[in-house]
Design a protein around this motif. Structure first.
Motif, PDB file in Angstrom:
ATOM      1  N   ARG A 255       1.134   4.157  -3.112  1.00 25.03           N
ATOM      2  CA  ARG A 255       0.898   5.584  -2.930  1.00 25.03           C
ATOM      3  C   ARG A 255       2.060   6.432  -3.423  1.00 25.03           C
ATOM      4  O   ARG A 255       1.856   7.477  -4.053  1.00 25.03           O
TER       5      ARG A 255
ATOM      6  N   ARG B  32       0.834  -1.204   0.000  1.00 27.91           N
ATOM      7  CA  ARG B  32       0.000   0.000   0.000  1.00 27.91           C
ATOM      8  C   ARG B  32       0.873   1.260   0.000  1.00 27.91           C
ATOM      9  O   ARG B  32       0.555   2.248  -0.677  1.00 27.91           O
ATOM     10  N   GLN B  33       1.975   1.211   0.760  1.00 24.92           N
ATOM     11  CA  GLN B  33       2.872   2.371   0.801  1.00 24.92           C
ATOM     12  C   GLN B  33       3.489   2.636  -0.567  1.00 24.92           C
ATOM     13  O   GLN B  33       3.525   3.787  -1.033  1.00 24.92           O
TER      14      GLN B  33
END
Length: 384
Positions: free
Chosen positions: A348, A344-345
């Motif tokens: 982004r 997820r990091q």
């Protein structure tokens, strides 16, 4: 203004269209490369003199047969060394061209030092000469391959052949100058062992310094693991992308230096996954064209690439590996949950990171991240 002498020299030794037809670092690199080639030419003459003396030139008790056998053994062991080195390290030479270029020159100096010492130990002369021969053949592989990689970088108008040819002309002129200087210096120190060693040390110091400056002056716009780790570290700390010149200046040039993660890119699915449940864990939160996990045999980080993966996906996978390596280890029981979190990091931050790379002058449509050829196929949308 027309300058016939300058224009003649330029056409003889510089690529057609210089300076627009080559990279911005071309001239600085070639100047330092010229200096190192000159010093290497003179030290090579010293080494040749020592080998001839050790082979029995000038000694009435020496035989031509013994000298011939020594040379045959030297060439034979060198050929074997050349084949083995190309097999073991050939795929790494493109990825770390600057580091291997410097390695080749250091090894070349070591080989010539061994040759100069050979006559001092006549009982081990053949063994010493063969060792030096192996080193020089490795130098031939590493030096030639990295020279080709640097030529690809320097040629900016599909003029690789012209750049390579003019480099050969420059080297020939420098070697000729080195031979003329050797004709003056070698007779002066030929009868003095200490004089020979002192001259060798001075020229070797000059050779190594010039090589370091030459390699350090190269600014490559493609990303290898060292340069990517440097750019990513600065981005995570400062939120800015280093330009190629800034990152290249920080790139470590000696083996063992640098903080980049050890990751195998492009491995087979079987090297990472042993069951369907493990595959599901790797796919959790994953919407990209790679699977990042841990090798079953060594426990090190590895990347399985989707058959549709491109250069940007390879860069993203190594960025992900760098981030994951900062947060977990292969023995961490929570590593799969941390892996999903880092997915997820990366999702982004990578679009901004990739856009910043292109805006700063980095090439992203190709890379030097040492990706293997294995590819797998799976449903990318399963991780959504």
């Amino acid at each position: 203004m027309y300058h016939p002498v300058r224009d003649c020299i330029t056409s003889l030794f510089l690529p057609h269209g210089f300076p627009d037809s080559v990279s911005d670092d071309y001239l600085e690199y070639q100047l330092w490369d010229t200096l190192q080639a000159f010093s290497s030419s003179v030290t090579g003459s010293l080494a040749t003199h020592a080998l001839l003396r050790g082979s029995g030139v000038g000694d009435s008790s020496a035989t031509v047969t013994a000298a011939t056998i020594t040379w045959i053994l030297r060439d034979g062991t060198g050929m074997v060394g050349r084949i083995l080195f190309a097999w073991m390290k050939g795929c790494r030479l493109d990825c770390d061209a600057k580091r291997w270029r410097l390695f080749a020159d250091v090894l070349n100096d070591l080989a010539m030092f061994i040759e100069i010492l050979a006559p001092v130990f006549p009982s081990c002369f053949t063994l010493t000469v063969c060792t030096a021969g192996v080193c020089k053949c490795i130098v031939g592989v590493a030096g030639g391959a990295t020279r080709a990689a640097l030529t690809v970088h320097q040629a900016r108008r599909d003029n690789m052949a012209d750049v390579c040819a003019k480099d050969g002309s420059q080297e020939t002129l420098v070697n000729l100058a080195g031979l003329l200087v050797s004709l003056l210096l070698v007779p002066l120190v030929s009868d003095s062992l200490w004089g020979t060693h002192l001259l060798f040390l001075v020229l070797t110091g000059l050779h190594l310094y010039a090589n370091y400056r030459a390699v350090r002056s190269v600014v490559m716009e493609t990303l290898n693991q060292s340069r990517l780790a440097i750019v990513l570290e600065h981005f995570l700390l400062e939120g800015q992308i280093l330009r190629p010149a800034q990152a290249n200046h920080k790139e470590p040039l000696f083996p063992g230096l640098g903080s980049q993660v050890s990751v195998d890119v492009g491995v087979s699915l079987n090297a990472v996954v042993s069951s369907v449940s493990q595959l599901n864990l790797l796919q959790k939160g994953n919407d990209c064209r790679y699977l990042l996990g841990w090798r079953r045999d060594t426990g090190g980080l590895a990347v399985v690439l989707h058959r549709g993966a491109g250069s940007a996906d390879v860069i993203r996978s190594v960025v992900h590996a760098e981030i994951l390596n900062r947060k977990t280890s292969c023995s961490d029981p929570a590593r799969y949950s941390i892996l999903a979190e880092t997915h997820r990091q990366v999702s982004r931050m990578f679009p901004d990171f990739c856009h910043g790379l292109r805006a700063s002058g980095w090439v992203t449509d190709r890379n030097l991240l040492d990706s293997d050829d294995w590819r797998a196929n799976w449903d990318i949308n399963k991780g959504l």
